[in-house]
Design a protein around this motif. Structure first.
Motif, PDB file in Angstrom:
ATOM      1  N   VAL A 293      -3.627  -5.316   1.633  1.00  0.00           N
ATOM      2  CA  VAL A 293      -2.694  -6.730   1.966  1.00  0.00           C
ATOM      3  C   VAL A 293      -2.745  -6.782   3.460  1.00  0.00           C
ATOM      4  N   MET A 294      -3.112  -7.599   3.944  1.00  0.00           N
ATOM      5  CA  MET A 294      -3.081  -7.753   5.336  1.00  0.00           C
ATOM      6  C   MET A 294      -2.040  -8.527   5.917  1.00  0.00           C
ATOM      7  N   VAL A 295      -1.119  -8.020   6.723  1.00  0.00           N
ATOM      8  CA  VAL A 295       0.072  -8.622   7.145  1.00  0.00           C
ATOM      9  C   VAL A 295      -0.122  -9.027   8.580  1.00  0.00           C
TER      10      VAL A 295
ATOM     11  N   VAL B  33      -1.367  -2.874   7.348  1.00  0.00           N
ATOM     12  CA  VAL B  33      -1.915  -3.048   6.069  1.00  0.00           C
ATOM     13  C   VAL B  33      -1.052  -2.291   4.908  1.00  0.00           C
ATOM     14  N   GLU B  34      -1.052  -2.782   3.835  1.00  0.00           N
ATOM     15  CA  GLU B  34      -0.541  -2.173   2.758  1.00  0.00           C
ATOM     16  C   GLU B  34      -1.217  -2.113   1.603  1.00  0.00           C
ATOM     17  N   GLY B  35      -1.470  -1.017   0.665  1.00  0.00           N
ATOM     18  CA  GLY B  35      -2.046  -0.974  -0.535  1.00  0.00           C
ATOM     19  C   GLY B  35      -3.458  -0.784  -0.334  1.00  0.00           C
ATOM     20  N   VAL B  36      -4.103  -0.028   0.711  1.00  0.00           N
ATOM     21  CA  VAL B  36      -5.470   0.089   1.276  1.00  0.00           C
ATOM     22  C   VAL B  36      -6.088   0.938  -0.016  1.00  0.00           C
ATOM     23  N   SER B  37      -7.255   0.348  -0.173  1.00  0.00           N
ATOM     24  CA  SER B  37      -8.179   1.126  -1.230  1.00  0.00           C
ATOM     25  C   SER B  37      -9.617   0.785  -0.535  1.00  0.00           C
ATOM     26  N   ALA B  38     -10.006   2.087  -0.398  1.00  0.00           N
ATOM     27  CA  ALA B  38     -11.514   2.209   0.162  1.00  0.00           C
ATOM     28  C   ALA B  38     -12.601   1.528  -0.781  1.00  0.00           C
TER      29      ALA B  38
ATOM     30  N   CYS C  60      -9.270  -3.344 -11.184  1.00  0.00           N
ATOM     31  CA  CYS C  60      -8.304  -2.108 -10.608  1.00  0.00           C
ATOM     32  C   CYS C  60      -7.686  -2.469  -9.202  1.00  0.00           C
ATOM     33  N   CYS C  61      -8.838  -2.746  -8.357  1.00  0.00           N
ATOM     34  CA  CYS C  61      -8.485  -3.107  -6.994  1.00  0.00           C
ATOM     35  C   CYS C  61      -7.860  -4.294  -7.047  1.00  0.00           C
ATOM     36  N   ALA C  62      -7.941  -5.229  -7.796  1.00  0.00           N
ATOM     37  CA  ALA C  62      -6.958  -6.663  -7.630  1.00  0.00           C
ATOM     38  C   ALA C  62      -5.754  -6.156  -8.275  1.00  0.00           C
ATOM     39  N   LEU C  63      -5.490  -5.522  -9.195  1.00  0.00           N
ATOM     40  CA  LEU C  63      -4.229  -5.226  -9.593  1.00  0.00           C
ATOM     41  C   LEU C  63      -3.424  -4.464  -8.705  1.00  0.00           C
ATOM     42  N   ALA C  64      -4.092  -3.561  -7.844  1.00  0.00           N
ATOM     43  CA  ALA C  64      -3.534  -2.865  -6.736  1.00  0.00           C
ATOM     44  C   ALA C  64      -2.953  -3.712  -5.677  1.00  0.00           C
ATOM     45  N   LEU C  65      -3.928  -4.755  -5.518  1.00  0.00           N
ATOM     46  CA  LEU C  65      -3.300  -5.713  -4.340  1.00  0.00           C
ATOM     47  C   LEU C  65      -2.286  -6.413  -4.648  1.00  0.00           C
ATOM     48  N   LEU C  66      -2.363  -6.922  -5.991  1.00  0.00           N
ATOM     49  CA  LEU C  66      -0.958  -7.840  -6.515  1.00  0.00           C
ATOM     50  C   LEU C  66       0.254  -6.812  -6.565  1.00  0.00           C
ATOM     51  N   ALA C  67       0.123  -5.645  -6.610  1.00  0.00           N
ATOM     52  CA  ALA C  67       1.376  -4.871  -6.564  1.00  0.00           C
ATOM     53  C   ALA C  67       1.751  -4.772  -5.113  1.00  0.00           C
ATOM     54  N   ALA C  68       0.905  -4.434  -4.228  1.00  0.00           N
ATOM     55  CA  ALA C  68       1.204  -4.405  -2.722  1.00  0.00           C
ATOM     56  C   ALA C  68       1.740  -5.589  -2.159  1.00  0.00           C
ATOM     57  N   VAL C  69       1.037  -6.629  -2.501  1.00  0.00           N
ATOM     58  CA  VAL C  69       1.540  -8.023  -2.040  1.00  0.00           C
ATOM     59  C   VAL C  69       2.755  -8.432  -2.440  1.00  0.00           C
ATOM     60  N   GLY C  70       3.290  -7.933  -3.640  1.00  0.00           N
ATOM     61  CA  GLY C  70       4.539  -8.190  -3.884  1.00  0.00           C
ATOM     62  C   GLY C  70       5.450  -7.466  -3.425  1.00  0.00           C
ATOM     63  N   ALA C  71       5.262  -6.144  -2.808  1.00  0.00           N
ATOM     64  CA  ALA C  71       5.909  -5.173  -2.154  1.00  0.00           C
ATOM     65  C   ALA C  71       6.261  -5.500  -0.797  1.00  0.00           C
ATOM     66  N   ALA C  72       5.139  -6.247  -0.264  1.00  0.00           N
ATOM     67  CA  ALA C  72       5.118  -6.676   1.214  1.00  0.00           C
ATOM     68  C   ALA C  72       6.055  -7.980   1.294  1.00  0.00           C
ATOM     69  N   SER C  73       5.632  -8.804   0.446  1.00  0.00           N
ATOM     70  CA  SER C  73       6.487 -10.018   0.430  1.00  0.00           C
ATOM     71  C   SER C  73       7.838  -9.856   0.212  1.00  0.00           C
ATOM     72  N   ALA C  74       8.317  -9.201  -0.685  1.00  0.00           N
ATOM     73  CA  ALA C  74       9.825  -8.871  -1.087  1.00  0.00           C
ATOM     74  C   ALA C  74      10.723  -8.284   0.049  1.00  0.00           C
TER      75      ALA C  74
END
Length: 143
Positions: free
Chosen positions: A103-105, A131-136, A11-25
């Protein structure tokens, strides 16, 4: 790995993938896998990057980044403003441990000749801008 932990990591990996896509785009930032960044620091040093990673506080020694899939990969010292650290870890006391994925920018600083320190490796420093898409994440169980 237990099924519960496995689901949490997935679940954490999926959230990171979505956030990195948004940050990069949104900014045309290169999205770089953590393992690739630490394996080729000279290639990525001085560049603004979006890096999906996990982060943890190291008591009074600051904070560091690590590979969410393999905590034995090279650690990277984390540097950033108090506001960015609060966005990543929330409000905390100096000795309170926290872990998070996001996602660390920021910009990687590579100092290959820096002398080793007691706790965090000064050769790798990631200057965190946001940071984007933070999950504790839960703290590891102690015996």
């Amino acid at each position: 790995m237990s099924p519960v932990r496995c689901r949490a990591v997935a679940c954490c990996a999926l959230a990171l993938l979505a956030a990195v896509g948004a940050a990069s785009a949104s900014e045309d930032l290169p999205s770089v896998a953590y393992r690739r960044m630490v394996g080729n620091p000279g290639e990525y040093a001085g560049r603004r990057l979006a890096v999906p990673a996990c982060a943890a506080t190291a008591a009074h020694h600051g904070a560091y980044l690590y590979d969410c899939r393999d905590a034995d990969v090279q650690l990277v010292t984390l540097s950033g403003s108090r506001e960015v650290e609060q966005a990543l870890f929330g409000e905390r006391r100096v000795f309170e441990q926290r872990r998070a994925s996001a996602v660390m920018v920021g910009v990687l600083e590579w100092r290959p000749d820096a002398p080793m320190a007691c706790c965090l490796d000064p050769r790798y420093v990631f200057h965190l801008e946001r940071v984007e898409g933070v999950s504790a994440l839960p703290l590891p169980a102690t015996d």
